[in-house]
Design an enzyme around this catalytic site. Structure first.
Site, mmCIF file in Angstrom:
data_model
loop_
_atom_site.group_PDB
_atom_site.id
_atom_site.type_symbol
_atom_site.label_atom_id
_atom_site.label_comp_id
_atom_site.label_asym_id
_atom_site.label_seq_id
_atom_site.Cartn_x
_atom_site.Cartn_y
_atom_site.Cartn_z
ATOM 1 N N GLY A 250 0.845 -1.193 0.000
ATOM 2 C CA GLY A 250 0.000 0.000 0.000
ATOM 3 C C GLY A 250 0.874 1.235 0.000
ATOM 4 N N SER A 251 0.336 2.314 0.541
ATOM 5 C CA SER A 251 1.054 3.585 0.488
ATOM 6 C C SER A 251 2.218 3.604 1.481
ATOM 7 C CB SER A 251 0.087 4.720 0.820
ATOM 8 O OG SER A 251 -0.412 4.541 2.125
ATOM 9 N N VAL A 254 1.006 4.639 5.114
ATOM 10 C CA VAL A 254 0.434 3.581 5.957
ATOM 11 C C VAL A 254 1.500 2.529 6.261
ATOM 12 C CG1 VAL A 254 -1.322 1.776 6.118
ATOM 13 C CG2 VAL A 254 -1.924 3.995 5.157
ATOM 14 N N GLY A 255 2.373 2.260 5.299
ATOM 15 C CA GLY A 255 3.457 1.291 5.522
ATOM 16 C C GLY A 255 4.311 1.668 6.730
ATOM 17 N N GLU A 272 5.654 -3.373 0.736
ATOM 18 C CA GLU A 272 5.745 -2.947 -0.677
ATOM 19 C C GLU A 272 4.943 -1.664 -0.768
ATOM 20 O OE1 GLU A 272 7.439 -4.406 -3.027
ATOM 21 O OE2 GLU A 272 7.885 -6.313 -2.063
ATOM 22 N N CYS A 306 1.677 1.027 -8.869
ATOM 23 C CA CYS A 306 2.866 1.461 -8.124
ATOM 24 C C CYS A 306 4.036 1.682 -9.067
ATOM 25 C CB CYS A 306 3.228 0.440 -7.060
ATOM 26 S SG CYS A 306 3.338 -1.236 -7.710
ATOM 27 N N GLU A 408 4.018 10.956 -5.335
ATOM 28 C CA GLU A 408 3.201 9.962 -6.027
ATOM 29 C C GLU A 408 1.773 10.494 -6.193
ATOM 30 O OE1 GLU A 408 2.041 6.247 -4.031
ATOM 31 O OE2 GLU A 408 2.656 5.176 -5.837
HETATM 32 P P1 NAD Z 1 -3.325 2.365 1.429
HETATM 33 O O1 NAD Z 1 -2.001 2.443 2.101
HETATM 34 O O2 NAD Z 1 -4.293 3.447 1.639
HETATM 35 O O3 NAD Z 1 -4.078 1.018 1.857
HETATM 36 C C1 NAD Z 1 -3.486 -0.252 1.716
HETATM 37 C C2 NAD Z 1 -4.135 -1.214 2.683
HETATM 38 O O4 NAD Z 1 -3.810 -0.790 4.012
HETATM 39 C C3 NAD Z 1 -5.656 -1.258 2.619
HETATM 40 O O5 NAD Z 1 -6.101 -2.573 2.814
HETATM 41 C C4 NAD Z 1 -6.075 -0.384 3.794
HETATM 42 O O6 NAD Z 1 -7.338 -0.701 4.312
HETATM 43 C C5 NAD Z 1 -4.984 -0.701 4.793
HETATM 44 N N1 NAD Z 1 -4.789 0.318 5.819
HETATM 45 C C6 NAD Z 1 -5.053 1.640 5.758
HETATM 46 N N2 NAD Z 1 -4.753 2.243 6.925
HETATM 47 C C7 NAD Z 1 -4.278 1.280 7.742
HETATM 48 C C8 NAD Z 1 -3.793 1.275 9.067
HETATM 49 N N3 NAD Z 1 -3.752 2.388 9.816
HETATM 50 N N4 NAD Z 1 -3.372 0.103 9.594
HETATM 51 C C9 NAD Z 1 -3.382 -1.023 8.871
HETATM 52 N N5 NAD Z 1 -3.851 -1.083 7.587
HETATM 53 C C10 NAD Z 1 -4.284 0.053 7.040
HETATM 54 O O7 NAD Z 1 -2.990 2.140 -0.122
HETATM 55 P P2 NAD Z 1 -4.005 1.988 -1.339
HETATM 56 O O8 NAD Z 1 -4.634 3.302 -1.608
HETATM 57 O O9 NAD Z 1 -4.891 0.811 -1.116
HETATM 58 O O10 NAD Z 1 -3.005 1.606 -2.516
HETATM 59 C C11 NAD Z 1 -2.265 2.530 -3.236
HETATM 60 C C12 NAD Z 1 -0.840 2.566 -2.759
HETATM 61 O O11 NAD Z 1 -0.293 1.245 -2.797
HETATM 62 C C13 NAD Z 1 0.059 3.405 -3.648
HETATM 63 O O12 NAD Z 1 0.947 4.138 -2.861
HETATM 64 C C14 NAD Z 1 0.811 2.349 -4.475
HETATM 65 O O13 NAD Z 1 2.051 2.796 -4.989
HETATM 66 C C15 NAD Z 1 0.966 1.264 -3.465
HETATM 67 N N6 NAD Z 1 1.200 -0.023 -4.110
HETATM 68 C C16 NAD Z 1 2.458 -0.546 -4.016
HETATM 69 C C17 NAD Z 1 2.741 -1.750 -4.650
HETATM 70 C C18 NAD Z 1 4.125 -2.358 -4.565
HETATM 71 O O14 NAD Z 1 4.253 -3.543 -4.809
HETATM 72 N N7 NAD Z 1 5.167 -1.594 -4.225
HETATM 73 C C19 NAD Z 1 1.746 -2.413 -5.380
HETATM 74 C C20 NAD Z 1 0.480 -1.833 -5.446
HETATM 75 C C21 NAD Z 1 0.214 -0.637 -4.804
#
Ligand code: NAD
Length: 522
Positions: A250-251, A254-255, A272, A306, A408
Site C-alpha cells: 500500500g502507500s 500507511v506502511g 511494498e 505502483c 506519487e
Molecule cells: P493504502 O495504504 O491506503 O491502503 C493499503 C491497505 O492498508 C488497505 O487494505 C487499507 O485498508 C490498509 N490500511 C489503511 N490504513 C491502515 C492502518 N492504519 N493500519 C493497517 N492497515 C491500514 O494504499 P491503497 O490506496 O490501497 O493503494 C495505493 C498505494 O499502494 C500506492 O501508494 C501504491 O504505490 C501502493 N502499491 C504498491 C505496490 C508495490 O508492490 N510496491 C503495489 C500496489 C500498490
C-alpha cells in the site's frame, strides 16, 4: 456504534448518497472455514467507480473482534497445515490454479466492476494470480535448504526452511487479486496459516480468491478473510500479538504505521509501498516506441499502478518531437467504463482519489508552474456523470524538484522533464524518495547498461515501459518503496519462511565449536 458512524461518514465522503437496492448481495467474512457476518453486524458498500449507482455488494465492517476470531482460527489450523508435507500442500494449490482458470472470465468482469480497470487489464490481474499460483505451488516440491561441511569430524550440518507461523496480510485495491495471491500462495506453500484484510474498495476480488481456496480443499482455518477499513480491521491485524508476520502492500504513509507497530512487538514486517517511476528517453531512442511505452506506463490502470510511468525525462534533441507526439496520442485515448471494450482509460478508484489527483493537477499548474499540455479536467457529463473520471493529463517543461515530479499522484497524470545527457537523466531519475521501477529507451548498449548499473531501483527496463512485471522474477523497490524484501520469484520464500540451522554430531563425544582449539584434529 461510534465506529459504525465513522464508517458511514467515510462512505458518504467517497460518493453521493443514494437509495440502497434491496437486491444487493451481502457477503461474509471467512473464518475457520465458515462464512460469517462481522460480530457487530455492520457492513459497508462496495460500489462501481464507473457508476456509483451500481452497488456491487455489502461486506462486513470488521473490527478487532472479527480479527481476533480469525487469528484464533489460524492458530488452531497451524499445526495441521505446517505438518502437511509441502508437496501435498502444493497439490491443493495446483487445484486452486485450475479453479482460477475455470472462473477467469467471471473474476475479470467482477474486478472491472469493482475496481474500474479495463477488461484486458483485469484479465491480466487474474492471470497473474493464476501464474503466481502455479509457479509458487511448484516450490512445494523444492523449498530447498542446503547441507554444508561441518567444522568437526563426525558432524553433519544442514539448513532447512520453517514456516514463520501466523501471517497477517494487508493489500491495496489496484491489483485486487494478483497482490493477495502474491502473498497468500507463498505463505501457504511454506506452511503458514493466514488472515487477509483486503482493501475496502475491492473486497470482491479477494473474496473470489478465498472462495476458490475453500473449493480447492484448503483446510478450515488455514485461510481466513476479514473485510473492513484500514484504521480498524487493518490496524487490528497489524497489532495482533499472535501474528508473527505482517505483509503489507500500500502507500508509504500507511506502511510506516505498520512498520512502527511491528517494531513495537518484534513482528516480522514486509512492505511494498509507493513509487515515482521514470522513463528516460535518450537522443538515439526509437521515439515512436518510447511514446507507446510512455502511454502504456502512464495511463494503463488510469495511472494507478505502483510502477506507473509518472515521470518522463527526455533528451533535448528529441524533446519537441517526443512531446508533440505524446500529447497528440494522449488526446486520442478514450476514457470510459472499463467494461466497454472500446475504453482505453477507466475511472479512478473513488472520490478521495479524484480530489487528490485534481489537487496535484492544480499544484502542477498553479504552484509548480509546469505547462499543462493536455487534460487536467474531471469529466462529469453524460456517461461520466456517476463515475470518477479524469482526463489523461500531461505536464511538460517541468523541473525535477517540482512537487508533481517528486510525489506519487497515483492517477492518469505524467510529467515530462527535459535533460541534456544520460548522466543528468540518471541523476533526475534517482532524485526522488522512491525506488521501484525505471526504464530507458536507447539504441546504445553502453548507455543501457550504464543506466541499469546506476539506477537505484528494484526493477529496470530497457526499451520497455516501467510496468509489466513477471511473477518468476523478484518484485519490489528501494528507499521509501520497500524495506528490503522482495515478493514473487523464489525470493518471496525468504519472507514467508525462516531458516533453521541443524547440527548433528555423530562422534559420540563432546566436540566444542566457538572455542579456540587446543587439541589438534585427528
Ligand atoms: P493504502 O495504504 O491506503 O491502503 C493499503 C491497505 O492498508 C488497505 O487494505 C487499507 O485498508 C490498509 N490500511 C489503511 N490504513 C491502515 C492502518 N492504519 N493500519 C493497517 N492497515 C491500514 O494504499 P491503497 O490506496 O490501497 O493503494 C495505493 C498505494 O499502494 C500506492 O501508494 C501504491 O504505490 C501502493 N502499491 C504498491 C505496490 C508495490 O508492490 N510496491 C503495489 C500496489 C500498490
Amino acid at each position: 456504534m461510534a465506529q459504525a458512524k465513522k464508517a458511514l461518514a467515510r462512505n458518504n465522503s467517497r460518493r453521493p448518497a443514494r437509495t440502497p437496492r434491496a437486491s444487493v448481495k451481502t457477503y461474509s467474512n471467512y473464518i475457520g472455514g465458515q462464512w460469517v457476518p462481522s460480530e457487530s453486524g455492520e457492513v459497508f458498500e462496495n460500489v462501481n467507480p464507473a457508476d456509483t449507482d451500481d452497488v456491487i455488494g455489502r461486506f462486513p465492517l470488521s473490527t478487532s473482534d472479527d480479527v481476533n476470531a480469525a487469528v484464533n482460527a489460524a492458530q488452531g489450523a497451524f499445526d495441521g497445515w505446517r505438518n502437511t508435507p509441502a508437496p501435498r500442500r502444493a497439490e491443493i494449490l495446483f487445484r486452486l490454479g485450475e479453479i482460477l482458470i475455470r472462473n477467469k472470465e467471471k473474476y475479470t468482469a467482477d474486478m472491472t466492476r469493482e475496481m474500474g480497470k479495463v477488461l484486458t487489464e483485469a484479465g491480466g490481474d487474474v492471470q497473474e494470480a493464476i501464474d503466481c499460483t502455479y509457479y509458487t505451488a511448484g516450490e512445494g516440491r523444492r523449498l530447498h535448504g542446503f547441507t554444508t561441511p561441518a567444522e568437526m569430524p563426525d558432524k553433519f550440518a544442514m539448513c532447512v526452511r520453517q514456516p514463520v507461523g501466523l501471517c497477517g496480510l494487508i493489500t491495496p485495491w489496484n491489483f485486487p487479486m494478483a497482490i493477495p495471491s502474491w502473498k497468500m500462495i507463498p505463505a501457504l506453500v511454506c506452511g503458514n496459516t493466514l488472515v487477509i484484510k483486503p482493501a475496502e474498495d475491492t473486497p470482491l476480488s479477494t473474496y473470489n480468491l478465498v472462495r476458490a481456496c475453500e473449493e480447492a480443499g484448503i483446510p478450515p482455518g488455514v485461510v481466513n478473510m476479514v473485510t473492513g477499513y484500514g484504521e480498524n480491521a487493518g490496524a487490528a491485524v497489524t497489532n495482533h500479538p499472535a501474528l508473527r508476520l505482517i505483509s503489507f502492500t500500500g502507500s508509504t504513509e500507511v506502511g510506516r504505521i505498520v512498520a512502527s507497530a511491528c517494531a513495537e512487538r518484534n513482528a516480522i514486517c514486509s512492505l511494498e509501498m509507493g513509487g515515482k517511476n521514470v522513463i528516460m528517453v535518450m537522443d538515439d531512442a526509437d521515439v515512436d516506441l518510447a511514446i507507446e511505452g510512455a502511454l502504456w506506463g502512464a495511463f494503463g490502470t488510469s495511472g494507478q499502478r505502483c510502477t506507473a510511468s509518472s515521470r518522463i525525462v527526455v533528451h533535448k534533441k528529441v524533446y519537441k518531437q517526443f512531446v508533440t507526439k505524446l500529447v497528440e496520442n494522449t488526446k486520442a485515448l478514450r476514457v470510459g467504463n472499463g467494461a466497454d471494450p472500446k475504453t482505453d482509460v477507466g475511472p479512478v478508484i473513488n472520490n478521495d482519489a479524484v480530489e487528490k489527483i485534481m489537487g496535484y493537477i492544480r499544484i502542477g499548474r498553479d504552484e509548480d508552474g509546469a505547462k499543462l499540455a493536455t487534460g487536467g479536467k474531471r469529466l462529469t457529463r453524460n456517461d461520466y456523470a456517476n463515475g470518477h473520471f479524469i482526463e489523461p493529463t500531461v505536464f511538460i517543461d517541468a523541473a525535477a524538484d517540482m512537487r508533481i515530479s517528486q510525489e506519487e499522484i497515483f492517477g492518469p497524470v505524467t510529467t515530462v522533464i527535459p535533460t541534456n545527457s544520460l548522466e543528468d537523466a540518471v541523476q533526475i531519475a534517482n532524485g526522488v524518495r522512491y525506488g521501484l521501477s525505471a526504464a530507458i529507451y536507447t539504441q546504445n548498449v553502453n548507455r543501457a547498461f550504464k543506466a541499469m548499473n546506476d539506477m537505484y531501483t528494484g526493477i529496470f527496463y530497457v526499451n520497455a515501459s516501467t510496468i509489466g512485471a513477471e511473477v518468476h522474477l523478484p518484485f519490489g523497490g528501494t528507499k521509501a518503496t520497500g524495506n528490503g524484501h522482495r515478493e514473487a520469484g523464489t525470493q518471496v520464500l525468504d519472507i514467508f519462511s525462516e531458516w533453521k540451522s541443524i547440527y548433528v554430531d555423530f562422534s559420540g563425544k563432546l566436540q566444542r565449536a566457538q572455542i579456540d582449539q587446543v587439541e589438534s584434529p585427528q
